[in-house]
Motif scaffolding. Structure first.
Motif, PDB file in Angstrom:
ATOM      1  N   ILE A 196       1.158  -1.195  -0.044  1.00  0.00           N
ATOM      2  CA  ILE A 196       0.000  -0.102   0.013  1.00  0.00           C
ATOM      3  C   ILE A 196       1.184   1.322  -0.271  1.00  0.00           C
ATOM      4  O   ILE A 196       1.910   1.445   0.956  1.00  0.00           O
ATOM      5  N   VAL A 197       0.488   2.117  -0.700  1.00  0.00           N
ATOM      6  CA  VAL A 197       1.364   3.342  -1.498  1.00  0.00           C
ATOM      7  C   VAL A 197       0.262   4.452  -0.361  1.00  0.00           C
ATOM      8  O   VAL A 197      -0.568   4.692  -0.665  1.00  0.00           O
ATOM      9  N   THR A 198       1.165   5.529   0.175  1.00  0.00           N
ATOM     10  CA  THR A 198      -0.016   6.200   0.887  1.00  0.00           C
ATOM     11  C   THR A 198       1.200   7.767   1.450  1.00  0.00           C
ATOM     12  O   THR A 198       2.428   7.409   1.700  1.00  0.00           O
ATOM     13  N   HIS A 199       0.454   8.667   1.580  1.00  0.00           N
ATOM     14  CA  HIS A 199       1.811   9.988   2.253  1.00  0.00           C
ATOM     15  C   HIS A 199       1.113   9.685   3.910  1.00  0.00           C
ATOM     16  O   HIS A 199       1.668  10.701   4.312  1.00  0.00           O
ATOM     17  N   ASP A 200      -0.215   9.267   4.101  1.00  0.00           N
ATOM     18  CA  ASP A 200      -0.510   9.442   5.762  1.00  0.00           C
ATOM     19  C   ASP A 200      -0.006   8.140   6.967  1.00  0.00           C
ATOM     20  O   ASP A 200      -0.079   7.360   6.403  1.00  0.00           O
TER      21      ASP A 200
END
Length: 234
Positions: A196-200
């Motif tokens: 999973i890719v996220t900035h959070d």
């Protein structure tokens, strides 16, 4: 389960070359949930899309299970991608297809017989809690419901790997929590390996066992999720 060995990707831009990913190596064990975090432009989505070769690295190797994805022919790659599903920030649903027919698409392409498709659609909708939305069109659904449909569609072919590109960034906090619980349930129930890719930061703290931090196309550290406090706002 997923191994990237010294992968790099460079784009030719009007102003010159842009290094999207620079000499990245990463191993993700089978059945785990691994996060990739970083600011916009860090190379997260490019790295994610290398796993199923939607972005082909200029150099390096990609393995999923025992298969070297970067060595497959076009036909072999199409076959291999059936075990790798992907969900996106903007859902990517087909607006003129009902929920049921959106979920059916991948199975239709794979030649799954109609009775089997119908049973699988029902199973996937039940899993994401949308049994009553089968004949609705995406325009009638909330953002969280659309993402649940996208997840159901991703599950239809029984993937071994699920790639998630910012799947909650367009959602409110409560809906985000609900979607993350669905992803966690997929991992626990089916043993699906999730990247999973996220900035959070809160997303990876919630469901990931390990997380890699990207900066300027490189992974600068990989830590256990419970060590995230130590890396602060990196």
């Amino acid at each position: 389960m997923i191994s990237l060995e010294h992968v790099s990707k460079t784009y030719r831009m009007p102003e010159g070359q842009l290094e999207g990913v620079r000499d990245v190596s990463l191993h993700i064990p089978k059945g785990t949930i691994h996060g990739i975090i970083g600011v916009s432009g860090a190379g997260k989505s490019t790295l994610l899309r290398m796993v199923n070769l939607l972005e082909r690295p200029d150099q390096g190797k990609v393995f999923v299970g025992e298969q070297e994805m970067t060595a497959l022919s076009a036909r072999q790659l199409r076959e291999s991608r059936r075990s790798i599903s992907m969900i996106f920030q903007q859902y990517n649903l087909v607006l003129n297809r009902t929920v049921s027919r959106n979920i059916s698409m991948a199975m239709e392409l794979a030649g799954v017989p109609k009775p089997e498709r119908l049973a699988r659609i029902e199973e996937c909708l039940r899993f994401v809690g949308l049994e009553d939305k089968a004949q609705q069109y995406p325009s009638r659904l909330s953002g969280g419901q659309k993402q649940r449909v996208a997840i159901a569609r991703a599950l239809a072919n029984g993937p071994k790997v699920l790639l998630c590109d910012e799947p909650t960034s367009a959602l409110d906090p409560q809906t985000t929590a609900d979607i993350l619980e669905v992803l966690h349930h997929i991992n626990r129930s089916y043993g699906v390996t999730i990247l999973i890719v996220t900035h959070d930061m809160s997303v990876v703290k919630k469901i990931c066992s390990r997380v890699s931090v990207m900066e300027q196309g490189q992974i600068v550290r990989t830590v256990a999720a419970d060590e995230l406090e130590a890396i602060g706002n990196a």
